[in-house]
Design a protein around this motif. Sequence first.
Motif, PDB file in Angstrom:
ATOM      1  N   ASP A 173       0.780  -1.475  -0.075  1.00  0.00           N
ATOM      2  CA  ASP A 173      -0.300  -0.113  -0.276  1.00  0.00           C
ATOM      3  C   ASP A 173       1.243   1.639   0.426  1.00  0.00           C
ATOM      4  OD1 ASP A 173       1.425   0.352   3.329  1.00  0.00           O
ATOM      5  OD2 ASP A 173      -0.928  -0.482   3.670  1.00  0.00           O
ATOM      6  N   GLN A 223      -2.340  -1.849  -4.586  1.00  0.00           N
ATOM      7  CA  GLN A 223      -2.924  -1.121  -4.159  1.00  0.00           C
ATOM      8  C   GLN A 223      -3.630  -0.131  -5.019  1.00  0.00           C
ATOM      9  OE1 GLN A 223      -2.636   2.226  -1.478  1.00  0.00           O
ATOM     10  NE2 GLN A 223      -4.482   1.764  -0.410  1.00  0.00           N
ATOM     11  N   PRO A 271      -6.099   5.118  -4.132  1.00  0.00           N
ATOM     12  CA  PRO A 271      -7.141   5.037  -3.690  1.00  0.00           C
ATOM     13  C   PRO A 271      -8.233   6.388  -3.670  1.00  0.00           C
ATOM     14  CG  PRO A 271      -5.802   5.320  -2.052  1.00  0.00           C
ATOM     15  CD  PRO A 271      -5.093   5.161  -3.254  1.00  0.00           C
ATOM     16  N   ALA A 298     -11.739   6.168  -5.533  1.00  0.00           N
ATOM     17  CA  ALA A 298     -12.105   4.324  -4.882  1.00  0.00           C
ATOM     18  C   ALA A 298     -14.056   4.399  -4.998  1.00  0.00           C
ATOM     19  CB  ALA A 298     -12.113   5.080  -3.355  1.00  0.00           C
ATOM     20  N   PRO A 324     -11.503  -1.329  -3.181  1.00  0.00           N
ATOM     21  CA  PRO A 324     -12.001  -1.064  -1.524  1.00  0.00           C
ATOM     22  C   PRO A 324     -13.561  -0.775  -1.653  1.00  0.00           C
ATOM     23  CG  PRO A 324     -10.852   1.697  -2.414  1.00  0.00           C
ATOM     24  CD  PRO A 324     -10.803   0.149  -3.144  1.00  0.00           C
ATOM     25  N   HIS A 350     -10.170  -3.311   2.467  1.00  0.00           N
ATOM     26  CA  HIS A 350     -10.735  -2.486   2.947  1.00  0.00           C
ATOM     27  C   HIS A 350     -12.152  -3.002   4.163  1.00  0.00           C
ATOM     28  CE1 HIS A 350      -8.626   1.074   1.318  1.00  0.00           C
ATOM     29  NE2 HIS A 350      -7.872   0.454   1.752  1.00  0.00           N
ATOM     30  N   LEU A 364     -11.023   3.974   4.347  1.00  0.00           N
ATOM     31  CA  LEU A 364     -10.461   4.374   3.304  1.00  0.00           C
ATOM     32  C   LEU A 364     -10.053   5.960   3.383  1.00  0.00           C
ATOM     33  CD1 LEU A 364     -11.263   4.516   0.177  1.00  0.00           C
ATOM     34  CD2 LEU A 364     -13.531   5.087   0.329  1.00  0.00           C
ATOM     35  N   ARG A 391      -6.898   7.447   1.405  1.00  0.00           N
ATOM     36  CA  ARG A 391      -6.802   8.141   0.229  1.00  0.00           C
ATOM     37  C   ARG A 391      -4.485   9.588   0.928  1.00  0.00           C
ATOM     38  NH1 ARG A 391     -12.894   9.106   0.474  1.00  0.00           N
ATOM     39  NH2 ARG A 391     -13.324   8.447  -1.681  1.00  0.00           N
TER      40      ARG A 391
END
Length: 378
Positions: free
Chosen positions: A45, A109, A112, A115, A142, A165, A353, A357
């Motif tokens: 991540d 990942q 995000p 998302a 996510p 998540h 989340l 971000r």
Amino acid sequence: MSENLRKVHDAGVAVWLDGLDRDLVRSGRLAELVRDRYVVGVATDAATWRQSIVGNAAYDEQLRSLAEQGVTAEEAVRAIIVEDVRAAADVLRPVHDATDGADGWVSLQINPRLANRSDPTVAEAKELVRLIDRPNIVLRIPSNEAGYYAISSVVGAGISVDATHLVSHRRWRLMIDAILAGLEEAKTNGHDLRKINSVASFFLGRVDLLSDDRLKALGTPEALALVGKGALANAQLALQDYDKLFGRAESGQEAAEEWAGLAAAGARPTRLLWTSTTVTNPELADTAYVDGLVASDVITAMSQATLDAVADHSGSDGSDVVRPNFAKALEILSGLRIIGHRLIVQTLEEEILEEARASWKDLVDRTAAELEKLRANR
């Protein structure tokens, strides 16, 4: 070789390392973990890269090249991550080949910040697959409402996915529906279902962190008896749902009809991946989230520190400690109603989340500053 990790591995737990940077691969440490610590996968991540890129000599040459090319910070981050993930995938490729694709995966990942926008997420997934060009990567998306469509579409395109998540076994079931729909689409599109891997990343420590504060504030004997138990119970019930859907030969439990046709076409079950396994509660053992979820057909991602702790003093004897305790897990979750556990879960989904971000933004900002400095010093 660690005897403790061998027991966990032999119980049917796939051990993944949580975290990746260039030094880990170039130094040979990842290969050593694969060889000596039963590591068969890596989860990544933005949080790891934001701490390692700036000021790390391993990235200097690529950063200078990217600065000279005049790329944006977002483009630079993507290029850096692609190189690291490709290298890690190459280290794990022998595991992938030896297990016929069951293990040897790198989970990456997707940005995000995309998302809540399904179509850009799907487009980015396809671009990352093209750039990395390795068969053993899964893309982390996510598991919010927008993620349902994105996950389904990505799987439908024949791409392996990590629905991440998750903090609720109910949300897990919704994401499984998205994956199953995607597999049906992939089959219609002519993709080989045997080559599509899917996992569902279930967060642990964060659940207890929020629940325990409320339990302690309530202060009743009933509340205090539940401290440190919610995350494990929540995850254990997700495995119960897994068994009901995908079947379990050892118990004679047949797969649900909705899965049977896909399985006959070669599809692989969506394994649960336990993540956020670092224990922050000093009242719990530092291996609690690993030892408390030893069972077959699951994945456990561990930070280097947690992996070392399990290797040194895990309390697991390799027995399945989840399936015999489904009834107890349901009792614990029922008890957590006194603090509004369902609302806590919804809050956590949003918080996790937002943190992802924020980590991504920080990674991009740090990279932008480094690129600007390199251009100024040319």
